[in-house]
Design an enzyme around this catalytic site. Structure first.
Site, PDB file in Angstrom:
ATOM      1  N   ASP A  86       1.266   5.374   1.510  1.00 51.11           N
ATOM      2  CA  ASP A  86       0.828   6.396   2.461  1.00 51.11           C
ATOM      3  C   ASP A  86       1.260   7.768   1.959  1.00 51.11           C
ATOM      4  O   ASP A  86       2.298   7.908   1.302  1.00 51.11           O
ATOM      5  CB  ASP A  86       1.436   6.146   3.841  1.00 51.11           C
ATOM      6  CG  ASP A  86       0.911   4.866   4.477  1.00 51.11           C
ATOM      7  OD1 ASP A  86      -0.231   4.483   4.172  1.00 51.11           O
ATOM      8  OD2 ASP A  86       1.660   4.237   5.252  1.00 51.11           O
ATOM      9  N   ASP A 144      10.213   6.125  12.804  1.00 48.50           N
ATOM     10  CA  ASP A 144      10.936   5.140  13.601  1.00 48.50           C
ATOM     11  C   ASP A 144      12.329   4.813  13.071  1.00 48.50           C
ATOM     12  O   ASP A 144      13.337   4.980  13.758  1.00 48.50           O
ATOM     13  CB  ASP A 144      10.104   3.862  13.739  1.00 48.50           C
ATOM     14  CG  ASP A 144       9.531   3.377  12.414  1.00 48.50           C
ATOM     15  OD1 ASP A 144       9.919   3.906  11.337  1.00 48.50           O
ATOM     16  OD2 ASP A 144       8.691   2.455  12.433  1.00 48.50           O
ATOM     17  N   ASP A 195       0.857  -1.186   0.000  1.00 49.87           N
ATOM     18  CA  ASP A 195       0.000   0.000   0.000  1.00 49.87           C
ATOM     19  C   ASP A 195       0.897   1.241   0.000  1.00 49.87           C
ATOM     20  O   ASP A 195       2.122   1.143   0.082  1.00 49.87           O
ATOM     21  CB  ASP A 195      -0.953   0.018   1.201  1.00 49.87           C
ATOM     22  CG  ASP A 195      -0.225  -0.182   2.527  1.00 49.87           C
ATOM     23  OD1 ASP A 195       0.949   0.237   2.626  1.00 49.87           O
ATOM     24  OD2 ASP A 195      -0.809  -0.747   3.456  1.00 49.87           O
TER      25      ASP A 195
END
EC number: 2.7.7.19
Length: 430
Positions: A68, A145, A66
């Site tokens: 983002d 992260d 996917d």
């Protein structure tokens, strides 16, 4: 190619910008619905970047599952541009834009770390507040992260923007935390598990600072929300990396805190490798199979130690192992029951052929799945391979109507001869 250091206090505030001619990402690789979102945001004067794992995977030559999007538009402004947009999340406000075919594009507004003087007086509100302070693209990159997840693709000029040294880490095949790993793992302990997952999925090396931080911060993962841990564990199975990740988690002291004192045996990790291969072949993984595989060796040893002979005792031991785990992770009774059926089915199969009730068991709804688990264990351990083959043949005979027909024809009795009547013959003349 040089990159900037992953330090929010660095005096070098210039990002590394790689023009279109010098990277491999093409718009043809990006889903058309995601492109619609990016272009509409740009047409209305907002910044719009493809971010995160999608950029990482495209640069590695992998197809992302996917995409983002990150923007300087607020969630409410995004909603104003798309009729098919829904705002989700109370703690972390996001925009979900839905398209035909149940395709979803997640749009997040750039965030930043708030300054101490901005925090509310009530400390209970700090966490919610810090999750919704909007910022610049660079500030947003430093909140992410890992450096390989902090790369941006700019739809305006098709360049790749690197604020955090992610491009160099991709080239070095190294997983590195943005900022101090000890601090970042304290903020969100689940990042420790995700670090191990990414190294396994991508075939990267774990940076030594990250490895040491996991060892030191391992107990904190017990404080993470059980729903998140449960979902992350299933992601390991879905991505076919459960065996290497959980093996690494045990070597770093993370696994006992992750699974409430669980200690995996060598045989457990060998079975998980077989489960990963099964998933890699295209077979979907279900939670009850993952549960049964995790607890199978402990179940086997418990049955042997107590010299279990009856099905009732086999059920009791399965419940003794599964109930605390499922209660802690709030796993439904239905899934626990299915995992128990697999373990008890394994017990039946391990006893061998010719037992009373064998035919009835082979017609049980979980018989086929139990035979598959037994076969996976046999392949992983190298034991009882002939018995596993025998059970597979038996279950195939039950499942194959033509085989059952042939078996029926072979065992069919000869038709009885019609007995002659002993009545005296009727005298037709009379």
């Amino acid at each position: 190619m040089t990159s900037v250091p992953c330090d929010t206090d660095s005096t070098n505030d210039q990002a590394l910008v790689v023009p279109r001619a010098e990277h491999c990402i093409s718009r043809k690789q990006i889903d058309e619905n995601t492109l619609k979102v990016l272009y509409r945001l740009r047409r209305h004067g907002y910044q719009a970047y493809l971010v995160g794992g999608g950029v990482r995977d495209l640069l590695l030559g992998r197809q992302p599952k996917d995409f983002d999007v990150a923007t300087d538009a607020t969630p409410e402004q995004v909603k104003g541009l798309f009729r098919n947009c829904f705002l989700v999340g109370r703690r972390f406000r996001l925009a979900h834009i839905r398209f035909a075919g149940n395709y979803l594009v997640e749009v997040a507004t750039f965030r930043r770390q708030p300054r101490p003087e901005e925090l509310p007086a009530d400390t209970d509100e700090h966490f919610f507040f810090t999750e919704n302070v909007f910022g610049s693209p660079r500030e947003d990159a430093f909140r992410r992260d890992f450096s390989i997840n902090g790369l941006f693709y700019n739809i305006e000029d098709f360049s790749v923007i690197d604020h955090v040294g992610g491009l160099q880490d991709l080239a070095d095949r190294r997983l590195r935390v943005i900022g101090d790993p000890l601090v970042r793992f304290t903020e969100d302990p689940v990042r420790m598990l995700r670090a191990l997952e990414f190294t396994a999925r991508l075939g990267f090396n774990l940076d030594e600072s990250v490895r040491q931080a996991i060892y030191l911060r391992a107990p904190l993962i017990a404080e993470a929300a059980t729903a998140r841990i449960r979902e992350e564990l299933m992601e390991l199975f879905r991505h076919k990396v459960a065996a290497p990740v959980l093996r690494d988690a045990q070597s770093l002291g993370l696994l006992p805190h992750l699974l409430g004192g669980f200690e995996g045996e060598v045989e457990t990790f060998e079975l998980l490798e077989q489960i990963d291969r099964r998933t890699d072949s295209g077979r979907p993984i279900e939670e009850h199979l993952a549960l049964a595989a995790l607890f199978l060796e402990r179940y086997r040893h418990a049955c042997q130690a107590q010299e279990i002979q009856t099905i009732g005792d086999a059920i009791r031991i399965a419940n003794h192992l599964l109930v605390p785990h499922c209660g802690y992770f709030r796993i439904s009774n239905a899934i626990r029951h299915q995992a128990r059926e697999l373990l008890v089915g394994f017990f039946r199969l391990a006893r061998g052929r010719g037992r009373r009730g064998e035919g009835r068991f082979l017609r049980h709804p979980f018989a086929s799945a139990s035979v598959e688990l037994f076969s996976l264990w046999s392949e992983a351990s190298g034991r009882e391979q002939e018995l596993a083959a025998d059970w597979r043949q038996a279950i195939e005979g039950i499942a194959d109507p033509s085989a059952k027909k042939k078996q029926g024809e072979a065992t069919r009795r000869r038709p009885r001869r019609r007995r002659k009547s002993r009545r005296p013959p009727v005298d037709k003349k009379a």
